[in-house]
Design a protein around this motif. Sequence first.
Motif, PDB file in Angstrom:
ATOM      1  N   TYR A   1       1.226  -1.372   0.060  1.00 57.80           N
ATOM      2  CA  TYR A   1      -0.165  -0.088  -0.020  1.00 57.80           C
ATOM      3  C   TYR A   1       0.830   1.356   0.511  1.00 57.80           C
ATOM      4  O   TYR A   1       0.496   2.531   0.285  1.00 57.80           O
ATOM      5  CB  TYR A   1      -1.073  -0.104   1.135  1.00 57.80           C
ATOM      6  N   ARG A   2       1.897   1.299  -0.388  1.00 62.23           N
ATOM      7  CA  ARG A   2       3.020   1.814  -0.257  1.00 62.23           C
ATOM      8  C   ARG A   2       2.242   3.157  -1.502  1.00 62.23           C
ATOM      9  O   ARG A   2       2.250   2.181  -2.188  1.00 62.23           O
ATOM     10  CB  ARG A   2       4.458   2.214  -0.312  1.00 62.23           C
ATOM     11  N   VAL A   3       3.290   4.133  -1.527  1.00 63.04           N
ATOM     12  CA  VAL A   3       2.730   4.984  -2.724  1.00 63.04           C
ATOM     13  C   VAL A   3       4.519   4.304  -3.528  1.00 63.04           C
ATOM     14  O   VAL A   3       5.141   4.934  -3.928  1.00 63.04           O
ATOM     15  CB  VAL A   3       2.866   6.675  -2.623  1.00 63.04           C
ATOM     16  N   LEU A   4       4.202   4.550  -5.329  1.00 61.86           N
ATOM     17  CA  LEU A   4       5.006   4.592  -6.024  1.00 61.86           C
ATOM     18  C   LEU A   4       5.618   5.331  -6.772  1.00 61.86           C
ATOM     19  O   LEU A   4       5.132   6.105  -7.689  1.00 61.86           O
ATOM     20  CB  LEU A   4       5.048   2.819  -6.909  1.00 61.86           C
ATOM     21  N   ILE A   5       6.231   5.744  -6.535  1.00 67.23           N
ATOM     22  CA  ILE A   5       7.703   6.839  -7.351  1.00 67.23           C
ATOM     23  C   ILE A   5       8.980   6.525  -8.211  1.00 67.23           C
ATOM     24  O   ILE A   5       9.486   5.883  -7.604  1.00 67.23           O
ATOM     25  CB  ILE A   5       7.951   7.889  -6.324  1.00 67.23           C
ATOM     26  N   PRO A   6       8.511   6.463  -9.628  1.00 67.09           N
ATOM     27  CA  PRO A   6       9.367   5.510 -10.615  1.00 67.09           C
ATOM     28  C   PRO A   6      10.965   5.771  -9.876  1.00 67.09           C
ATOM     29  O   PRO A   6      10.992   7.021  -9.918  1.00 67.09           O
ATOM     30  CB  PRO A   6       8.943   6.027 -12.001  1.00 67.09           C
ATOM     31  N   SER A   7      11.683   5.183 -10.607  1.00 65.28           N
ATOM     32  CA  SER A   7      13.517   5.456  -9.751  1.00 65.28           C
ATOM     33  C   SER A   7      13.888   5.786  -8.337  1.00 65.28           C
ATOM     34  O   SER A   7      14.801   5.789  -8.297  1.00 65.28           O
ATOM     35  CB  SER A   7      13.616   6.686 -10.846  1.00 65.28           C
ATOM     36  N   ILE A   8      13.192   6.012  -7.404  1.00 64.87           N
ATOM     37  CA  ILE A   8      12.876   6.458  -5.938  1.00 64.87           C
ATOM     38  C   ILE A   8      12.415   4.921  -5.357  1.00 64.87           C
ATOM     39  O   ILE A   8      13.444   4.157  -5.415  1.00 64.87           O
ATOM     40  CB  ILE A   8      12.167   7.163  -5.969  1.00 64.87           C
ATOM     41  N   ASN A   9      11.613   4.151  -5.457  1.00 63.94           N
ATOM     42  CA  ASN A   9      11.444   2.937  -5.056  1.00 63.94           C
ATOM     43  C   ASN A   9      10.358   2.035  -5.738  1.00 63.94           C
ATOM     44  O   ASN A   9       9.470   0.826  -5.103  1.00 63.94           O
ATOM     45  CB  ASN A   9       9.918   2.858  -3.131  1.00 63.94           C
ATOM     46  N   CYS A  10      10.341   2.105  -6.587  1.00 66.57           N
ATOM     47  CA  CYS A  10      10.089   1.037  -7.802  1.00 66.57           C
ATOM     48  C   CYS A  10      10.580   1.418  -9.666  1.00 66.57           C
ATOM     49  O   CYS A  10      11.112   2.090  -9.757  1.00 66.57           O
ATOM     50  CB  CYS A  10       8.320   1.441  -7.826  1.00 66.57           C
TER      51      CYS A  10
ATOM     52  N   TYR B   1       8.180  -2.725 -10.378  1.00 66.54           N
ATOM     53  CA  TYR B   1       8.504  -4.336  -9.047  1.00 66.54           C
ATOM     54  C   TYR B   1       8.838  -3.211  -8.020  1.00 66.54           C
ATOM     55  O   TYR B   1       9.582  -1.687  -8.145  1.00 66.54           O
ATOM     56  CB  TYR B   1      10.207  -4.863  -9.449  1.00 66.54           C
ATOM     57  N   CYS B   2       8.447  -2.649  -7.099  1.00 59.33           N
ATOM     58  CA  CYS B   2       7.899  -2.893  -5.971  1.00 59.33           C
ATOM     59  C   CYS B   2       9.370  -2.592  -5.287  1.00 59.33           C
ATOM     60  O   CYS B   2       9.769  -4.352  -4.385  1.00 59.33           O
ATOM     61  CB  CYS B   2       7.172  -2.625  -4.760  1.00 59.33           C
TER      62      CYS B   2
END
Length: 103
Positions: free
Chosen positions: A69-78, A90-91
């Motif tokens: 349920y976390r927020v996904l920010i490309p290149s930071i956490n996904c 990919y989380c």
Amino acid sequence: MRRKIAKKIKAKQDAKALIPDLLKKSKLAYKKGDKKLSLTYSKKIRFLYMKHKIKLPKTIKRQLCKHCYRVLIPSINCRVRTNNNWLVIYCLDCKKYTRILLN
Ligand SMILES: [Zn+2]
């Protein structure tokens, strides 16, 4: 009885209006390094759409992890890749995949 239904509809509309704002706050908190606060916001989004049975639009749905349920920010956490007509997200927090079929 009718008043009760009207109240319910109004609460749903209020919740719908609140979700994009919460998403923005959650992203900002994550970027600043406060992961706990970010998770609080994204869990609140989940609480709202589960309670009021809101169908989230694609754009918002893809920004939330299905598993943690976390927020996904490309290149930071996904990590976002395409593979044989599939969009694979990919989380990096829970290390799980979400696949979306492209057409
Ligand atoms: Zn995750």
